[in-house]
Design a protein around this motif. Structure first.
Motif, short mmCIF file in Angstrom:
data_model
loop_
_atom_site.label_atom_id
_atom_site.label_comp_id
_atom_site.label_asym_id
_atom_site.label_seq_id
_atom_site.Cartn_x
_atom_site.Cartn_y
_atom_site.Cartn_z
N VAL A 97 0.87 -1.18 0.00
CA VAL A 97 0.00 0.00 0.00
C VAL A 97 0.91 1.22 0.00
O VAL A 97 1.65 1.47 0.95
CB VAL A 97 -0.93 0.02 1.22
N ARG A 98 0.88 1.95 -1.09
CA ARG A 98 1.70 3.16 -1.21
C ARG A 98 0.98 4.16 -2.10
O ARG A 98 0.00 3.84 -2.77
CB ARG A 98 3.06 2.83 -1.82
N HIS A 99 1.47 5.38 -2.10
CA HIS A 99 0.93 6.40 -3.00
C HIS A 99 1.47 6.16 -4.40
O HIS A 99 2.63 5.79 -4.58
CB HIS A 99 1.31 7.80 -2.53
N VAL A 112 4.12 10.36 4.60
CA VAL A 112 3.96 9.41 3.49
C VAL A 112 4.50 8.07 3.96
O VAL A 112 5.69 7.93 4.20
CB VAL A 112 4.70 9.88 2.23
N ILE A 113 3.63 7.09 4.12
CA ILE A 113 4.08 5.79 4.60
C ILE A 113 3.80 4.73 3.54
O ILE A 113 2.92 4.87 2.70
CB ILE A 113 3.41 5.39 5.92
N THR A 114 4.61 3.68 3.59
CA THR A 114 4.43 2.52 2.73
C THR A 114 4.26 1.30 3.61
O THR A 114 5.03 1.09 4.55
CB THR A 114 5.65 2.32 1.80
N VAL A 115 3.25 0.50 3.33
CA VAL A 115 2.98 -0.71 4.09
C VAL A 115 3.15 -1.91 3.17
O VAL A 115 2.51 -1.99 2.12
CB VAL A 115 1.55 -0.70 4.67
N GLU A 116 4.03 -2.82 3.56
CA GLU A 116 4.25 -4.05 2.81
C GLU A 116 3.82 -5.23 3.67
O GLU A 116 4.25 -5.35 4.82
CB GLU A 116 5.72 -4.21 2.41
N VAL A 117 3.00 -6.08 3.10
CA VAL A 117 2.47 -7.23 3.84
C VAL A 117 2.75 -8.50 3.06
O VAL A 117 2.44 -8.58 1.87
CB VAL A 117 0.94 -7.09 4.08
N ASP A 118 3.36 -9.49 3.69
CA ASP A 118 3.46 -10.82 3.09
C ASP A 118 3.16 -11.85 4.18
O ASP A 118 2.80 -11.50 5.31
CB ASP A 118 4.82 -11.05 2.42
N ARG A 165 5.82 -4.83 7.11
CA ARG A 165 6.83 -3.78 7.19
C ARG A 165 6.16 -2.43 6.92
O ARG A 165 5.46 -2.28 5.92
CB ARG A 165 7.96 -4.03 6.19
N VAL A 166 6.42 -1.48 7.82
CA VAL A 166 5.87 -0.13 7.68
C VAL A 166 7.03 0.85 7.59
O VAL A 166 7.83 0.97 8.53
CB VAL A 166 4.96 0.23 8.86
N ALA A 167 7.14 1.54 6.45
CA ALA A 167 8.20 2.52 6.23
C ALA A 167 7.62 3.91 6.37
O ALA A 167 6.64 4.25 5.72
CB ALA A 167 8.82 2.33 4.86
N ALA A 168 8.25 4.72 7.22
CA ALA A 168 7.81 6.10 7.45
C ALA A 168 8.98 6.93 7.92
O ALA A 168 9.77 6.47 8.75
CB ALA A 168 6.68 6.14 8.49
N ARG A 196 -8.16 0.07 1.80
CA ARG A 196 -6.93 -0.45 1.20
C ARG A 196 -6.06 -1.12 2.25
O ARG A 196 -5.49 -2.20 2.00
CB ARG A 196 -6.14 0.69 0.54
N LEU A 197 -5.95 -0.50 3.41
CA LEU A 197 -5.15 -1.10 4.47
C LEU A 197 -5.78 -2.41 4.95
O LEU A 197 -5.08 -3.43 5.09
CB LEU A 197 -5.01 -0.12 5.63
#
Length: 257
Positions: free
Chosen positions: A29-31, A114-120, A125-128, A171-172
């Motif tokens: 989930v990112r912009h 602006v955060i990016t959420v990666e899920v597997d 992982r949450v990048a901010a 989305r989240l």
């Protein structure tokens, strides 16, 4: 999930030691690119337009409030007065450049949210703000939105992630659900919070001191210090949340009351 709604899903390859490569699905989930283009195009453009408009205002220097000259991208009061001595196209160009520079700084500062959420299947992982927090599946408790903040609790109900985001809740939720991570429509422990009153008998002196200091940080709108004190309180087994400037607390379930 429909193809059109899987645009935020990427394929990555995970290589095991001494084993064949295997595919793992990562939901991100990112912009999109349009958001970044808008951010870097709109803010500098608005800043340059503001500088151009200001250059056409007679006697604009006295009209500036004091806080304007303290902005980090401006050259200081003395140099602003020197700029005020310019006229015609030179003044317009200088103010437009300064305005555009301010817009660039505003765009850069906007990336703090602006955060990016990666899920597997293995972790989230949450990048901010240039840092990434990873929560392994076996430590993941639940995720939810608290107002505009994404919160992830671990299995002890401690907050391991709390970041401001403007990502859509759906989305989240869908990203976590795609890999069967628990999602809650609100804080599942909301009913266990108690309002903090100075001298609360259940809390020791050190925790009380941390909460007093954090109250001062909230009053002065020092969000960085308030966040650091939130993390320190968690180390002492206390989760804290804020409502209208007041602090509410609960004990971590994994450590008892």
């Amino acid at each position: 999930m429909a193809r059109g709604r899987r645009e935020n899903t990427a394929r990555a390859t995970a290589t095991g030691t001494g084993a064949a490569d295997e595919q793992r699905t990562v939901t991100t989930v990112r912009h999109g690119a349009g958001y970044h283009l808008l951010l870097w195009g709109l803010f500098p453009l608005l800043g340059a337009a503001g500088g151009w408009l200001l250059s056409n205002v007679p006697g604009w220097l006295p009209a500036l409030p004091d806080w304007v000259s303290a902005l980090p991208f401006l050259p200081g009061p003395e140099k602003i007065e020197a700029v005020a001595g310019l006229s015609g196209p030179v003044l317009t160009i200088v103010l437009a450049v300064l305005g555009a520079g301010g817009g660039v700084l505003l765009a850069a500062s906007a990336y703090d949210e602006v955060i990016t959420v990666e899920v597997d299947d293995a972790a989230v992982r949450v990048a901010a703000s240039g840092a990434t927090t990873e929560v392994a599946r076996d430590r993941f408790g639940v995720a939810f939105l608290d107002g505009k903040e994404l919160v992830i609790l671990d299995v002890d109900t401690a907050e391991v992630v709390r970041v401001v985001t403007d990502h859509d809740a759906r989305r989240l939720r869908d990203a976590f659900a795609a890999h069967t991570y628990p999602w809650s429509e609100g804080d599942p422990h909301e009913g266990t919070y108690r309002r903090w009153l100075d001298g609360t008998a259940e809390l020791d002196d050190h925790v009380q001191a941390l909460l007093r200091t954090r109250r001062e940080a909230l009053a002065s709108k020092d969000t960085g210090d308030a966040a650091a004190l939130r993390r320190e309180l968690a180390e002492h087994g206390v989760v804290v949340r804020d409502e209208e400037g007041r602090q509410y607390w609960r004990a971590l379930t994994g450590r008892g009351d």
